[in-house]
Design an enzyme around this catalytic site. Sequence first.
Site, PDB file in Angstrom:
ATOM      1  N   LYS A  27       0.774  -1.216   0.052  1.00 54.57           N
ATOM      2  CA  LYS A  27       0.120   0.197  -0.131  1.00 54.57           C
ATOM      3  C   LYS A  27       0.885   1.267   0.040  1.00 54.57           C
ATOM      4  O   LYS A  27       1.749   1.402   0.997  1.00 54.57           O
ATOM      5  CB  LYS A  27      -0.827  -0.134   1.186  1.00 54.57           C
ATOM      6  N   ASP A  72      -0.268  -0.467  -4.651  1.00 53.82           N
ATOM      7  CA  ASP A  72      -1.524   0.086  -4.886  1.00 53.82           C
ATOM      8  C   ASP A  72      -1.607   1.516  -3.959  1.00 53.82           C
ATOM      9  O   ASP A  72      -1.320   1.524  -2.847  1.00 53.82           O
ATOM     10  CB  ASP A  72      -2.306  -0.756  -4.267  1.00 53.82           C
ATOM     11  N   GLU A 128      -1.495  -0.282  -8.946  1.00 53.57           N
ATOM     12  CA  GLU A 128      -2.929  -0.482  -8.978  1.00 53.57           C
ATOM     13  C   GLU A 128      -3.267   0.940  -8.594  1.00 53.57           C
ATOM     14  O   GLU A 128      -2.883   1.587  -7.737  1.00 53.57           O
ATOM     15  CB  GLU A 128      -3.288  -1.373  -7.848  1.00 53.57           C
ATOM     16  N   GLU A 184     -11.525  -1.552  -9.298  1.00 53.89           N
ATOM     17  CA  GLU A 184     -12.172  -2.042  -7.728  1.00 53.89           C
ATOM     18  C   GLU A 184     -13.579  -0.975  -7.421  1.00 53.89           C
ATOM     19  O   GLU A 184     -14.337  -1.457  -6.966  1.00 53.89           O
ATOM     20  CB  GLU A 184     -11.331  -2.218  -6.824  1.00 53.89           C
ATOM     21  N   ASP A 230     -14.397  -6.212  -8.353  1.00 53.67           N
ATOM     22  CA  ASP A 230     -14.828  -6.853  -6.883  1.00 53.67           C
ATOM     23  C   ASP A 230     -16.088  -7.704  -7.201  1.00 53.67           C
ATOM     24  O   ASP A 230     -16.980  -6.740  -7.348  1.00 53.67           O
ATOM     25  CB  ASP A 230     -14.614  -5.773  -6.059  1.00 53.67           C
ATOM     26  N   HIS A 252     -10.608  -8.650  -7.415  1.00 56.28           N
ATOM     27  CA  HIS A 252     -10.093  -7.605  -6.457  1.00 56.28           C
ATOM     28  C   HIS A 252     -11.091  -8.313  -5.249  1.00 56.28           C
ATOM     29  O   HIS A 252     -12.128  -8.709  -5.361  1.00 56.28           O
ATOM     30  CB  HIS A 252     -10.437  -6.195  -6.552  1.00 56.28           C
ATOM     31  N   GLU A 309      -6.220 -12.117  -4.213  1.00 59.20           N
ATOM     32  CA  GLU A 309      -5.865 -11.247  -3.046  1.00 59.20           C
ATOM     33  C   GLU A 309      -6.017 -11.656  -1.876  1.00 59.20           C
ATOM     34  O   GLU A 309      -7.290 -12.104  -1.404  1.00 59.20           O
ATOM     35  CB  GLU A 309      -6.715  -9.904  -3.266  1.00 59.20           C
TER      36      GLU A 309
HETATM   37 CA    CA Z   1      -6.980  -1.511  -4.150  1.00 62.57          CA
END
Ligand code: CA
Length: 381
Positions: free
Chosen positions: A171, A200, A226, A252, A275, A302, A335
């Site tokens: 992240k 991401d 991402e 997502e 997602d 996702h 994920e």
């Molecule tokens: Ca994400």
Amino acid sequence: MKVTDIRVHVLKSPLAEPFAFSQGWVKQRSATLVEVSTDEGITGWGEAFAQGLEPPEIAAAAIEYALKPIILGADPRNTEVLWHRMYHATRDYGRKGSVVSAISAIDIALWDIAARSHNVPIYQLMGGAFRTQVEPYATGFYRIKGQGEAARLAEEAIRHHDAGFRLMKVKLGYGVNDDIVCMEAIAKAIAGRNITLMIDTNHAYGRAEALQLGRALAGYQLRWYEEPVVPEDTRGYAEMREKLTMPIAGGENEHTLFGYRELFAAGSVDIAQPDLGSCGGITAARHIAALAQSHGVAVNPHVWGSAIAQAASLQMIAALPVTHHSLFAQEPVFEYDRSSHPFRQFLITEPIVQQDGWVPIPSGPGLGVTIDRAVLEKYRV
Ligand code: CA
């Protein structure tokens, strides 16, 4: 077969230690689950996406007030027909966001029922399984303080690898300079280990900063970058693809066939990430996967929800063709959020776990999982 009842279960659990992603501080886990009952005694489960900052009550209200009257009394095996009924009925106030997440939850539950009625896993109804297991990637590297946590994040990478993960998603989006320092520390810590990284930023940056970060990380052989920019900026996404070397991923926060059409028309992504709990469910994910394939875009679902969302994602992954076929084609990966999450760990009787670097895809009827009702009661709002 007829739907006789639809129950919404809103769950919440405060986090002992709040964490941040680039859009804010997450203080609790929450989930919007739906339980669809039938006159033949078959029950299906679904889940609406609830990211850390999203009140789960929004999707719950859409299910209760907008969708339940449409689905009660219908034959749950008519998944495509009912999806369109729900979408058409909510078009003028839906199309995106929590209303489509609510449709997603019901759609997943309908597929669960349809597959259970045939005593097969959902992937069988979707045309069969391309794979029986999937490699998971660790999602983590959330922040406890915000910035200046490079050393702790480097240790976290080692912990994921020691636990069996060869892929991990970092992240970022906490300031380009801080992001770069963190990536350098992680890369140094994992040197010599067979690890592939993704990043991401959760659309933290505008185009200039997103490019600056991507260029600084060009040497890391990232599997993907991402959500580099906001989902509305489809041209910005395309610019990332033109100017950066790593594959660009996103989706997502995009919904249905219609939303993805815009993404693909603009040439925004190399990898589409619907997602299941927010794109419109399994029905919509199938539409999106076909459209993606026609545009030469890979699909990698996702997932950031409870065990039900995980199970739905695994069924979709099983039935997903690779877009770029070859002897050693890049397979989709799963994920696996590594942060504390009671609804992921305890909601089903046999939690979805990684074994020797792989997650087996459940092959039982429907979603292939069994809900532990005691956990529902424990966390119910
Ligand atoms: Ca994400």
